[in-house]
Write a protein that holds these residues in place. Structure first.
Motif, PDB file in Angstrom:
ATOM      1  N   ARG A  78      42.101  31.031  38.112  1.00  0.00           N
ATOM      2  CA  ARG A  78      42.901  30.870  39.346  1.00  0.00           C
ATOM      3  C   ARG A  78      42.340  31.738  40.466  1.00  0.00           C
ATOM      4  O   ARG A  78      42.276  31.307  41.617  1.00  0.00           O
ATOM      5  CB  ARG A  78      44.366  31.220  39.081  1.00  0.00           C
ATOM      6  CG  ARG A  78      45.089  30.183  38.253  1.00  0.00           C
ATOM      7  CD  ARG A  78      46.604  30.337  38.297  1.00  0.00           C
ATOM      8  NE  ARG A  78      47.099  31.677  38.147  1.00  0.00           N
ATOM      9  CZ  ARG A  78      47.745  32.140  37.083  1.00  0.00           C
ATOM     10  NH1 ARG A  78      47.948  31.356  36.042  1.00  0.00           N
ATOM     11  NH2 ARG A  78      48.184  33.376  37.051  1.00  0.00           N
ATOM     12  N   CYS A  79      41.924  32.960  40.120  1.00  0.00           N
ATOM     13  CA  CYS A  79      41.367  33.853  41.141  1.00  0.00           C
ATOM     14  C   CYS A  79      40.037  33.314  41.680  1.00  0.00           C
ATOM     15  O   CYS A  79      39.747  33.453  42.871  1.00  0.00           O
ATOM     16  CB  CYS A  79      41.192  35.260  40.583  1.00  0.00           C
ATOM     17  SG  CYS A  79      42.768  36.136  40.348  1.00  0.00           S
ATOM     18  N   LEU A  80      39.252  32.705  40.812  1.00  0.00           N
ATOM     19  CA  LEU A  80      37.986  32.108  41.261  1.00  0.00           C
ATOM     20  C   LEU A  80      38.229  31.018  42.300  1.00  0.00           C
ATOM     21  O   LEU A  80      37.464  30.890  43.260  1.00  0.00           O
ATOM     22  CB  LEU A  80      37.215  31.526  40.075  1.00  0.00           C
ATOM     23  CG  LEU A  80      36.374  32.510  39.281  1.00  0.00           C
ATOM     24  CD1 LEU A  80      35.934  31.893  37.962  1.00  0.00           C
ATOM     25  CD2 LEU A  80      35.173  32.972  40.082  1.00  0.00           C
ATOM     26  N   THR A  81      39.296  30.247  42.127  1.00  0.00           N
ATOM     27  CA  THR A  81      39.579  29.173  43.089  1.00  0.00           C
ATOM     28  C   THR A  81      39.990  29.722  44.448  1.00  0.00           C
ATOM     29  O   THR A  81      39.882  29.026  45.451  1.00  0.00           O
ATOM     30  CB  THR A  81      40.680  28.218  42.577  1.00  0.00           C
ATOM     31  OG1 THR A  81      41.905  28.941  42.429  1.00  0.00           O
ATOM     32  CG2 THR A  81      40.278  27.569  41.267  1.00  0.00           C
ATOM     33  N   LYS A  82      40.444  30.964  44.484  1.00  0.00           N
ATOM     34  CA  LYS A  82      40.868  31.584  45.749  1.00  0.00           C
ATOM     35  C   LYS A  82      39.695  32.133  46.553  1.00  0.00           C
ATOM     36  O   LYS A  82      39.853  32.454  47.732  1.00  0.00           O
ATOM     37  CB  LYS A  82      41.867  32.711  45.478  1.00  0.00           C
ATOM     38  CG  LYS A  82      43.180  32.223  44.887  1.00  0.00           C
ATOM     39  CD  LYS A  82      44.095  33.390  44.571  1.00  0.00           C
ATOM     40  CE  LYS A  82      45.370  32.914  43.903  1.00  0.00           C
ATOM     41  NZ  LYS A  82      46.256  34.043  43.557  1.00  0.00           N
ATOM     42  N   LEU A  83      38.530  32.253  45.926  1.00  0.00           N
ATOM     43  CA  LEU A  83      37.358  32.770  46.621  1.00  0.00           C
ATOM     44  C   LEU A  83      36.858  31.770  47.661  1.00  0.00           C
ATOM     45  O   LEU A  83      36.999  30.555  47.474  1.00  0.00           O
ATOM     46  CB  LEU A  83      36.215  33.028  45.634  1.00  0.00           C
ATOM     47  CG  LEU A  83      36.324  34.213  44.697  1.00  0.00           C
ATOM     48  CD1 LEU A  83      35.155  34.193  43.713  1.00  0.00           C
ATOM     49  CD2 LEU A  83      36.361  35.530  45.452  1.00  0.00           C
ATOM     50  N   PRO A  84      36.214  32.260  48.719  1.00  0.00           N
ATOM     51  CA  PRO A  84      35.542  31.333  49.636  1.00  0.00           C
ATOM     52  C   PRO A  84      34.469  30.547  48.876  1.00  0.00           C
ATOM     53  O   PRO A  84      33.896  31.047  47.894  1.00  0.00           O
ATOM     54  CB  PRO A  84      34.901  32.266  50.670  1.00  0.00           C
ATOM     55  CG  PRO A  84      35.631  33.555  50.550  1.00  0.00           C
ATOM     56  CD  PRO A  84      36.114  33.649  49.142  1.00  0.00           C
ATOM     57  N   SER A 112      31.139  32.282  48.060  1.00  0.00           N
ATOM     58  CA  SER A 112      31.247  33.317  47.021  1.00  0.00           C
ATOM     59  C   SER A 112      31.373  32.682  45.642  1.00  0.00           C
ATOM     60  O   SER A 112      30.760  33.136  44.678  1.00  0.00           O
ATOM     61  CB  SER A 112      32.460  34.207  47.288  1.00  0.00           C
ATOM     62  OG  SER A 112      32.310  34.901  48.496  1.00  0.00           O
ATOM     63  N   ARG A 113      32.180  31.637  45.548  1.00  0.00           N
ATOM     64  CA  ARG A 113      32.353  30.954  44.268  1.00  0.00           C
ATOM     65  C   ARG A 113      31.028  30.365  43.787  1.00  0.00           C
ATOM     66  O   ARG A 113      30.676  30.469  42.611  1.00  0.00           O
ATOM     67  CB  ARG A 113      33.427  29.862  44.417  1.00  0.00           C
ATOM     68  CG  ARG A 113      33.879  29.274  43.119  1.00  0.00           C
ATOM     69  CD  ARG A 113      35.064  28.324  43.225  1.00  0.00           C
ATOM     70  NE  ARG A 113      35.096  27.497  44.398  1.00  0.00           N
ATOM     71  CZ  ARG A 113      36.015  27.588  45.359  1.00  0.00           C
ATOM     72  NH1 ARG A 113      36.975  28.475  45.294  1.00  0.00           N
ATOM     73  NH2 ARG A 113      35.974  26.769  46.399  1.00  0.00           N
ATOM     74  N   GLN A 114      30.266  29.778  44.695  1.00  0.00           N
ATOM     75  CA  GLN A 114      28.970  29.202  44.327  1.00  0.00           C
ATOM     76  C   GLN A 114      28.001  30.293  43.850  1.00  0.00           C
ATOM     77  O   GLN A 114      27.251  30.083  42.901  1.00  0.00           O
ATOM     78  CB  GLN A 114      28.366  28.436  45.498  1.00  0.00           C
ATOM     79  CG  GLN A 114      29.033  27.117  45.772  1.00  0.00           C
ATOM     80  CD  GLN A 114      28.443  26.400  46.977  1.00  0.00           C
ATOM     81  OE1 GLN A 114      27.560  26.914  47.655  1.00  0.00           O
ATOM     82  NE2 GLN A 114      28.941  25.196  47.232  1.00  0.00           N
ATOM     83  N   LEU A 115      28.049  31.435  44.506  1.00  0.00           N
ATOM     84  CA  LEU A 115      27.169  32.536  44.117  1.00  0.00           C
ATOM     85  C   LEU A 115      27.504  33.010  42.696  1.00  0.00           C
ATOM     86  O   LEU A 115      26.604  33.202  41.874  1.00  0.00           O
ATOM     87  CB  LEU A 115      27.295  33.694  45.112  1.00  0.00           C
ATOM     88  CG  LEU A 115      26.315  34.844  44.936  1.00  0.00           C
ATOM     89  CD1 LEU A 115      24.874  34.368  45.098  1.00  0.00           C
ATOM     90  CD2 LEU A 115      26.618  35.942  45.952  1.00  0.00           C
ATOM     91  N   ILE A 116      28.781  33.152  42.399  1.00  0.00           N
ATOM     92  CA  ILE A 116      29.213  33.553  41.051  1.00  0.00           C
ATOM     93  C   ILE A 116      28.793  32.495  40.031  1.00  0.00           C
ATOM     94  O   ILE A 116      28.287  32.816  38.957  1.00  0.00           O
ATOM     95  CB  ILE A 116      30.745  33.781  41.012  1.00  0.00           C
ATOM     96  CG1 ILE A 116      31.119  35.071  41.736  1.00  0.00           C
ATOM     97  CG2 ILE A 116      31.285  33.778  39.588  1.00  0.00           C
ATOM     98  CD1 ILE A 116      30.756  36.353  40.998  1.00  0.00           C
ATOM     99  N   GLN A 117      28.992  31.225  40.370  1.00  0.00           N
ATOM    100  CA  GLN A 117      28.622  30.152  39.443  1.00  0.00           C
ATOM    101  C   GLN A 117      27.122  30.141  39.168  1.00  0.00           C
ATOM    102  O   GLN A 117      26.697  29.955  38.027  1.00  0.00           O
ATOM    103  CB  GLN A 117      29.088  28.793  39.988  1.00  0.00           C
ATOM    104  CG  GLN A 117      30.590  28.621  39.920  1.00  0.00           C
ATOM    105  CD  GLN A 117      31.081  27.372  40.647  1.00  0.00           C
ATOM    106  OE1 GLN A 117      30.393  26.817  41.496  1.00  0.00           O
ATOM    107  NE2 GLN A 117      32.289  26.960  40.320  1.00  0.00           N
TER     108      GLN A 117
END
Length: 184
Positions: free
Chosen positions: A122-128, A131-136
């Motif tokens: 859920r917290c990952l979905t809250k990221l811009p 940022s989410r793409q970078l983590i992925q």
């Protein structure tokens, strides 16, 4: 074989696929749970196989949206107890009360880790999005800070710093979410 075909007919194709995904995604967790209750690694493989068969036979009983890991561990627990019952002559068999105590502790740990994974998702979905793409990219198989830096034309230090900040945001989000859920 007829039993498996019967189950497949009961479950709709998309339900079967979802169940298979849940079952395969949680194999290592089930293995670890069973391994914590059995001293013999050969027995662990046997009990895991039996557990998978029971889970598959009872797949129509699983309610989507409930905790699959908790349900699967309960089935595994009964398979471990059946193993002990069937092998009580073996001198390496643990006390049943000890096994029950270990099982309860491990179920609680696994349930907690499952909750933590849900909160993190859920917290990952809250990221811009960026940022989410970078983590992925970083945590995808084969992903590395070096490959991301080369791809984006940035320094390794800059990418590392960005990932550090994103992880901090995720940690804060997880902590706040868990604190608010425990306060309810």
């Amino acid at each position: 074989m007829a039993l498996i075909l019967g189950i497949i007919q009961i479950l709709k194709p998309d339900e079967t696929e979802k169940f298979v995904q849940l079952l395969t995604a949680n194999q290592s967790m089930l293995y670890a749970y069973i391994r914590s209750l059995l001293p013999n690694s050969d027995a662990v493989q046997d009990v895991l196989q039996e557990t998978n068969m029971v889970l598959w036979r009872r797949s129509a009983e699983f309610k989507e949206g409930t905790n699959f890991v908790a349900w699967a561990c309960k089935v595994a627990y009964f398979q471990v107890m059946a193993f002990y019952r069937d092998n009580k002559r073996d001198s390496m068999v643990f006390n049943v009360e000890l096994v029950s105590m270990l099982a309860k502790q491990n179920e609680e740990k696994l349930a907690g880790s499952h909750d933590l994974q849900q909160v993190l998702s859920r917290c990952l979905t809250k990221l811009p999005e960026q940022s989410r793409q970078l983590i992925q990219k970083r945590y995808a198989p084969g992903g590395s800070v070096q490959s991301i830096a080369a791809e984006q034309g940035r320094s390794v230090g800059a990418i590392s710093q960005m990932l550090y900040r994103i992880r901090q945001l995720l940690q804060e989000c997880v902590q706040k979410t868990l604190a608010s859920e425990q306060g309810e």
